[in-house]
Design an enzyme around this catalytic site. Sequence first.
Site, PDB file in Angstrom:
ATOM      1  N   CYS A   1      -3.559   1.539   9.364  1.00 55.81           N
ATOM      2  CA  CYS A   1      -4.702   0.788   8.819  1.00 55.81           C
ATOM      3  C   CYS A   1      -5.664   0.281   9.887  1.00 55.81           C
ATOM      4  O   CYS A   1      -6.745  -0.201   9.562  1.00 55.81           O
ATOM      5  CB  CYS A   1      -4.229  -0.349   7.929  1.00 55.81           C
ATOM      6  SG  CYS A   1      -2.990  -1.378   8.672  1.00 55.81           S
TER       7      CYS A   1
ATOM      8  N   HIS B   1       0.850  -1.178   0.000  1.00 53.11           N
ATOM      9  CA  HIS B   1       0.000   0.000   0.000  1.00 53.11           C
ATOM     10  C   HIS B   1       0.894   1.240   0.000  1.00 53.11           C
ATOM     11  O   HIS B   1       1.995   1.200   0.543  1.00 53.11           O
ATOM     12  CB  HIS B   1      -0.842   0.036   1.288  1.00 53.11           C
ATOM     13  CG  HIS B   1      -2.064  -0.807   1.259  1.00 53.11           C
ATOM     14  ND1 HIS B   1      -2.327  -1.786   2.187  1.00 53.11           N
ATOM     15  CD2 HIS B   1      -3.133  -0.788   0.427  1.00 53.11           C
ATOM     16  CE1 HIS B   1      -3.500  -2.344   1.920  1.00 53.11           C
ATOM     17  NE2 HIS B   1      -4.003  -1.761   0.867  1.00 53.11           N
TER      18      HIS B   1
HETATM   19  C1  CIR Z   1      -4.288  -7.172   3.667  1.00 43.79           C
HETATM   20  O1  CIR Z   1      -3.408  -7.707   2.993  1.00 43.79           O
HETATM   21  O2  CIR Z   1      -5.242  -6.592   3.126  1.00 43.79           O
HETATM   22  C2  CIR Z   1      -4.201  -7.200   5.153  1.00 43.79           C
HETATM   23  N1  CIR Z   1      -3.630  -8.440   5.564  1.00 43.79           N
HETATM   24  C3  CIR Z   1      -3.390  -6.052   5.665  1.00 43.79           C
HETATM   25  C4  CIR Z   1      -3.955  -4.723   5.290  1.00 43.79           C
HETATM   26  C5  CIR Z   1      -3.167  -3.625   5.853  1.00 43.79           C
HETATM   27  N2  CIR Z   1      -3.719  -2.396   5.470  1.00 43.79           N
HETATM   28  C6  CIR Z   1      -3.012  -1.341   5.157  1.00 43.79           C
HETATM   29  O3  CIR Z   1      -1.787  -1.378   5.133  1.00 43.79           O
HETATM   30  N3  CIR Z   1      -3.687  -0.249   4.841  1.00 43.79           N
END
Ligand code: CIR
Length: 265
Positions: free
Chosen positions: A255, A168
Amino acid sequence: MAASVFEFDRALVREPAESAVNGLRAVDRGAPEIAGLKAEHAAYVDALTVCGVTVERLAADEAFADSMFVEDPALVFGEGAILLRPGAASRLGEAAAILPELRARFATVLTLPETGFADGGDVLVTPDTVYIGLSARTDETGAEHLVAALRDLGRNGEIVTPPEGVLHLKTACSLLDAETLLVTEAMQNADLFAGMRTLVVPDGEEAAANALRVNDTVLIAKGSSRTAELLDGAGYTVREVALDEVMKLDAGLSCMSLRWRSERR
Ligand code: CIR
């Protein structure tokens, strides 16, 4: 000019689900240990609270393994919210799940057309510009829809292309103050943010680039001692938050919450 982008008095979080053991991870370093994940989440909520934020906790949603990462299906500002379209197939349904929560808290909730994807982790809000990073989770179509929605909220959106290998946009950069970003060296070299100063995280502490400025404090991942020194030396007040289990799910500080400054102050 937009309101301050790091002064918050409200936040929304979602408790980790037991199903988080099945959460997405690009590199499998093992499933997170659920008791530890819950403890880290609780400490994160405490940190936000100590920073002056009133935190509301949504119940865990077992249907979505990654649903504790509430920043990905929505983008919020004091003046309104935008329901996003997470780009991982297992996460798209998180948007519908959080929609009633947004409607309960924001008079204005915009939705995106049902084409393309845009993930909140790819959105970096600065005072003048909302940067949207293209990634495996955010495509051109979704990003363009998001730019249009931002325009409706009076915000300027700009689409950028982060370096390869960044999950991200905010995995590799975060806001330290209205003029300054904390970035990885790769992000620094990509030179995406015109007019912003940058501090580069020390070699080997790339995960610390996902910091979170909340009011007077910068939250960083515990164990990033050289980043802590760098920020301390630059005059920031730093608080470390343990994230070992959270990081097994490729996640970090930004997040795990939606944050905003309510208009009523
Ligand atoms: C994912 O891969 O979507 C989750 N395991 C982690 C999301 C983390 N979100 C972020 O960095 N905004």
